[in-house]
Write an enzyme that holds these catalytic residues in place. Sequence first.
Site, PDB file in Angstrom:
ATOM      1  N   SER A   1       0.793  -1.224   0.000  1.00 15.99           N
ATOM      2  CA  SER A   1       0.000   0.000   0.000  1.00 15.99           C
ATOM      3  C   SER A   1       0.823   1.271   0.000  1.00 15.99           C
ATOM      4  O   SER A   1       0.339   2.334   0.358  1.00 15.99           O
ATOM      5  CB  SER A   1      -0.910   0.017   1.227  1.00 15.99           C
ATOM      6  OG  SER A   1      -1.860  -0.994   1.115  1.00 15.99           O
TER       7      SER A   1
ATOM      8  N   ASP B   1      13.148   4.017   2.696  1.00 20.77           N
ATOM      9  CA  ASP B   1      12.295   3.089   3.439  1.00 20.77           C
ATOM     10  C   ASP B   1      13.048   2.440   4.601  1.00 20.77           C
ATOM     11  O   ASP B   1      12.595   2.459   5.745  1.00 20.77           O
ATOM     12  CB  ASP B   1      11.767   1.985   2.502  1.00 20.77           C
ATOM     13  CG  ASP B   1      11.044   2.560   1.295  1.00 20.77           C
ATOM     14  OD1 ASP B   1      10.559   3.694   1.381  1.00 20.77           O
ATOM     15  OD2 ASP B   1      10.976   1.867   0.264  1.00 20.77           O
TER      16      ASP B   1
HETATM   17  C1  GLA Z   1       9.331   3.860  -2.706  1.00 19.03           C
HETATM   18  C2  GLA Z   1      10.823   3.594  -2.750  1.00 19.03           C
HETATM   19  C3  GLA Z   1      11.589   4.648  -1.944  1.00 19.03           C
HETATM   20  C4  GLA Z   1      11.196   6.057  -2.349  1.00 19.03           C
HETATM   21  C5  GLA Z   1       9.680   6.194  -2.388  1.00 19.03           C
HETATM   22  C6  GLA Z   1       9.229   7.509  -2.960  1.00 19.03           C
HETATM   23  O1  GLA Z   1       8.845   3.665  -1.425  1.00 19.03           O
HETATM   24  O2  GLA Z   1      11.080   2.315  -2.231  1.00 19.03           O
HETATM   25  O3  GLA Z   1      12.966   4.439  -2.085  1.00 19.03           O
HETATM   26  O4  GLA Z   1      11.775   6.419  -3.563  1.00 19.03           O
HETATM   27  O5  GLA Z   1       9.064   5.177  -3.156  1.00 19.03           O
HETATM   28  O6  GLA Z   1       9.615   8.551  -2.164  1.00 19.03           O
END
Ligand code: GLA
Length: 436
Positions: free
Chosen positions: A155, A204
Amino acid sequence: MSQFAIKNATRASRISLEKIKKIVAEMAGVAVSVVRIVVSPYRICPLGAHIDHQGGTVSAMTIDKGIILGFVPSGDSQVLLRSGQFSGEVCFSVDQIQLPKHIDKSIGNDIPSDTEECKWGSYAKGALYALQRGGNHLKQGITGFICGTEGLDSSGLSSSAAVGIAYLLALENANNLTISPTENIEYDRLIENEYLGLKNGILDQSAILLSSYGCLTCMDCKTKLHNLIHPPKVVEKNAKAKVPYKILLAFSGLKQALTSNPGYNRRVTECREAAEILLKAAGKEAEPILSNVEQEEYVAHKSKLEPDLARRAEHYFSENMRVIKGLEAWGCGNFEEFGKLISASGLSSIQNYECGCEPLIQLYEILLKAPGVYGARFSGAGFRGCCVAFVKADYAEKAASLVKNEYSKLQPDLAPHLNQETAVVICDSGDCARVI
Ligand code: GLA
């Protein structure tokens, strides 16, 4: 981890902690009391969207919902896993040398590409891959049961990094390896970038491994330096310190893994192309990522970019500024200003980064009109999943019910597929991932 965070994280699981322990005990034939637990929270990124892979500075936070992995060391090299979400069992040995998935496929190795088993098992194998790449020789496998918060997987809350980190922590714990959060950020990067082939940045895993309750985590994705920013405490008369906001997650019903969506990697390539042109124009030789281009160089040479690339670069440079302003606003407890910046970031994702899709843009627009909302944007990459909003604590329920109603009017086909209990979720900030 604070008692508060443990209680919330475990309450968030679709299956109770006791049940998870019981399942693992039965799988392994051991006593419930020896089962260990990893809590690995989901994350949000209020500001700093899509600039981590360019070496930008991002802001992040975990929420009080996430992945729970119950496990015991298996006593030999075998890994045996079951999932609360997915069917089948994943079984492999830590002695088996893991290769990146695309390499495995090309040499005709035995990884089936499209079964459910393969998809969820690949994060555990990816964790083993990363640990092996880091020079660790694992002797001990794990027997485990993994489970995420109902309705919140796939999500845009980074359930994939939360899962990868949960397996890393469990394998490390079972093998008595002491690995720092910084090293685990790198290991999870290896899972995502090398093993799974997603060209994402380190937002993340940094959020999941470094966050602390109530703080905004700021990560410079180039220098890898981070800090935690506390907002000032609001203490009302005769009351304890109160958090004046809630985090609202509004789900679209669209689910598709980033690794199977070409949109994410395409945008990363476009950012690199823009960086290459700007660096050349500035007479500089450096890795073609936008953080290697100074703001003045961008202003001086942006006219050389084709319209698409110019929009990607504009997102990067404007988002970096919003992060800087946002960190300051957060540090002063100015949630109004922080929220405005989040909404502006959302708009830039739509207009400049062009990563939204109709349902998510609708949710974004509904959230902006909902009572008490400070600001909103897509959560995560924006190709699926949910929107995140910061809302005045006292208005959270009202805002949630408005969003639910309005979205079902605009998306009569998608909305009924959402579990009505979890279509809009109100949550608090969380702590970092760890073995509890
Ligand atoms: C995903 C990627 C992250 C980041 C976000 C957007 O979650 O895994 O590394 O680039 O999108 O900010």
